[in-house]
Design a protein around this motif. Structure first.
Motif, PDB file in Angstrom:
ATOM      1  N   PRO A  67      16.507 -25.900  55.845  1.00 30.88           N
ATOM      2  CA  PRO A  67      16.351 -26.026  54.390  1.00 30.88           C
ATOM      3  C   PRO A  67      17.713 -25.892  53.724  1.00 30.88           C
TER       4      PRO A  67
ATOM      5  N   GLU B 152      19.714 -22.175  49.335  1.00 32.41           N
ATOM      6  CA  GLU B 152      18.925 -21.288  48.477  1.00 32.41           C
ATOM      7  C   GLU B 152      17.581 -20.954  49.111  1.00 32.41           C
ATOM      8  N   ILE B 153      16.965 -21.956  49.701  1.00 26.54           N
ATOM      9  CA  ILE B 153      15.661 -21.742  50.320  1.00 26.54           C
ATOM     10  C   ILE B 153      15.815 -20.886  51.585  1.00 26.54           C
TER      11      ILE B 153
ATOM     12  N   LEU C  41      15.878 -17.444  50.448  1.00 21.07           N
ATOM     13  CA  LEU C  41      14.518 -17.025  50.086  1.00 21.07           C
ATOM     14  C   LEU C  41      13.734 -16.600  51.323  1.00 21.07           C
ATOM     15  N   TYR C  42      13.820 -17.386  52.400  1.00 24.59           N
ATOM     16  CA  TYR C  42      13.083 -17.068  53.626  1.00 24.59           C
ATOM     17  C   TYR C  42      13.537 -15.724  54.200  1.00 24.59           C
TER      18      TYR C  42
ATOM     19  N   ASP D 274      12.267 -12.649  51.637  1.00 24.82           N
ATOM     20  CA  ASP D 274      10.863 -12.352  51.377  1.00 24.82           C
ATOM     21  C   ASP D 274      10.108 -12.255  52.707  1.00 24.82           C
TER      22      ASP D 274
ATOM     23  N   ARG E  40       7.146 -11.991  53.466  1.00 22.23           N
ATOM     24  CA  ARG E  40       5.921 -12.790  53.585  1.00 22.23           C
ATOM     25  C   ARG E  40       6.218 -14.193  54.092  1.00 22.23           C
ATOM     26  N   LEU E  41       7.477 -14.611  53.979  1.00 23.78           N
ATOM     27  CA  LEU E  41       7.845 -15.978  54.356  1.00 23.78           C
ATOM     28  C   LEU E  41       8.572 -16.036  55.702  1.00 23.78           C
TER      29      LEU E  41
ATOM     30  N   ALA F 289       8.067 -18.896  57.946  1.00 22.63           N
ATOM     31  CA  ALA F 289       8.619 -20.214  57.612  1.00 22.63           C
ATOM     32  C   ALA F 289       9.915 -20.486  58.373  1.00 22.63           C
TER      33      ALA F 289
ATOM     34  N   ARG G 125      13.407 -30.144  48.479  1.00 24.21           N
ATOM     35  CA  ARG G 125      14.859 -30.182  48.257  1.00 24.21           C
ATOM     36  C   ARG G 125      15.240 -30.319  46.795  1.00 24.21           C
TER      37      ARG G 125
ATOM     38  N   VAL H  98      13.772 -22.395  43.547  1.00 24.91           N
ATOM     39  CA  VAL H  98      13.393 -21.469  44.619  1.00 24.91           C
ATOM     40  C   VAL H  98      11.992 -20.910  44.352  1.00 24.91           C
TER      41      VAL H  98
ATOM     42  N   VAL I 125       9.345 -23.297  45.543  1.00 25.47           N
ATOM     43  CA  VAL I 125       9.188 -23.301  47.006  1.00 25.47           C
ATOM     44  C   VAL I 125       8.433 -22.060  47.453  1.00 25.47           C
ATOM     45  N   ARG I 126       8.756 -20.886  46.845  1.00 25.73           N
ATOM     46  CA  ARG I 126       8.070 -19.650  47.226  1.00 25.73           C
ATOM     47  C   ARG I 126       6.565 -19.788  46.985  1.00 25.73           C
TER      48      ARG I 126
ATOM     49  N   LYS J 179       5.003 -22.127  49.577  1.00 25.47           N
ATOM     50  CA  LYS J 179       4.903 -21.537  50.915  1.00 25.47           C
ATOM     51  C   LYS J 179       3.780 -20.503  50.974  1.00 25.47           C
ATOM     52  N   LEU J 180       3.664 -19.695  49.912  1.00 28.52           N
ATOM     53  CA  LEU J 180       2.612 -18.668  49.914  1.00 28.52           C
ATOM     54  C   LEU J 180       1.226 -19.310  49.851  1.00 28.52           C
TER      55      LEU J 180
ATOM     56  N   LEU K 275       0.436 -20.688  53.278  1.00 26.34           N
ATOM     57  CA  LEU K 275       0.214 -19.552  54.186  1.00 26.34           C
ATOM     58  C   LEU K 275      -1.208 -19.014  54.027  1.00 26.34           C
TER      59      LEU K 275
END
Lengths: 227, 227
Positions: free
Chosen positions: A179, A182-183, A186-187, A190, A192-193, A196, B122, B126, B129-130, B133-134, B137
């Motif tokens: 990714p 920035e992403i 994030l991974y 967090d 919870r991610l 990913a 992309r 952010v 995306v969070r 993803k949640l 999930l």
């Protein structure tokens, strides 16, 4: 012959050299920034050509990257075939590992494998797609032969499915595994991610081992196949 | 409060309705033309809004389609789980068929599954995306439970790999199976390219059957797994 016709009418060798220089520039830029960031203007600048001159050799940026995808198959297929032939104890796990290792060490090829059907084949001429398809078809032959030597229980239809699975998963997993910055942050931040975050090579090895096991299993498992 | 602040400060319910209308318009356009053809201007025109007004609800076209991808997971996961629970003789082939059938009948979701990591994730914030993803999930949890009921031999790591394989292959195969009209004609007209014509559902069923067979095989096959 007008001057502009003269300029275009280069010798075949000069044309080939110019094309190779353009492809080299696109390859270097793709490796540095990822395919999606690279424009025709970038490639022209790197080769020292005007964009209009570059357009005499390739119609679109997609045509350039489709040619690099074909070149990627022509480089990967013999490398994989050689690796397959080196296996001393051929089985689902060792064959899967050869696929996963040779794909994972070719990041830009994985990127191109995912981009080709989505983005590259859509903005080129029919002739460019034909040439691309025939090149990848020919590249597969070497893999078929090596697979047949190492896993005779895998028939040609099964081999075609294994190759299709390997390249589709390598393309998709590579995109998920790389990714933007920035992403990626994030991974990491967090919990919870955490799921990913994906490592291409071990996951591809695990899945292909199971797939090849299932395809080459003793007849007892065959009744589980769809009719 | 200035007049422009007043305009933006709609009630949460009005905001939700407007967002839903935008998503509905994007979904209809995507189903008609394919995701890649649909621009923000098209979506604004279909909802009868100015593009500048639409941008108060979604930052980019990618954010809209990422929201539709999350909605796709939220609709597909319970449908697949229900289908899995209906299976009378659970095994690799019947479970594979449930995955393949529910994915193949959701063409736009397959398109979105391939577009998400390449193109959609992309060009959004952010936070978007969070949230995406949640949502995906959470949608997976229902599938985990149904798989655990039907195939207790498949552990959670295996179930995660099966879901990842199914969605990655469905996305990639759908792209290959739906070329533009010119390329489709090329495939029909050149017998050397007959292999390029791909039917998503039978191929996905065949590959997932083998993968799940390999993952749930008796311990004899386990030594083939990578260490």
């Amino acid at each position: 012959m007008t001057p502009s016709e003269f300029q275009r009418a280069r010798s075949p060798e000069a044309k080939r050299l110019r094309e190779a220089a353009i492809l080299d520039a696109a390859r270097a830029l793709g490796a540095e920034h990822g395919i999606r960031q690279v424009t025709l203007t970038d490639i022209a600048a790197r080769t020292g050509m005007h964009k209009s001159a570059l357009l005499r050799y390739f119609e679109t940026r997609e045509e350039i990257f489709l040619r690099l995808t074909a070149a990627g198959w022509q480089e990967w297929a013999p490398a994989l075939s050689a690796r397959l032939r080196e296996i001393e104890e051929p089985g689902p796990a060792t064959v899967a590992r050869a696929f996963a290792a040779t794909l994972a060490e070719r990041g830009m090829f994985c990127d191109l494998l995912a981009q080709a059907p989505l983005n590259l084949e859509r903005n080129v001429s029919v002739d460019a797609v034909r040439e691309f398809k025939l090149a990848t078809l020919a590249a597969r032959e070497d893999i078929f032969t090596a697979l047949d030597e190492q896993l005779p229980l895998l028939d040609r239809a099964g081999a075609l499915d294994v190759i299709a699975t390997a390249v589709a998963l390598a393309g998709a997993f590579w995109q998920i595994a790389t990714p933007g910055p920035e992403i990626a942050e994030l991974y990491r931040s967090d919990p919870r991610l955490a799921h990913a975050v994906l490592e291409v090579e071990p996951r591809l090895t695990r899945i292909l081992t199971a797939t090849i096991s299932g395809m080459t299993a003793a007849p007892a498992a065959q009744h589980l196949r769809p009719h």
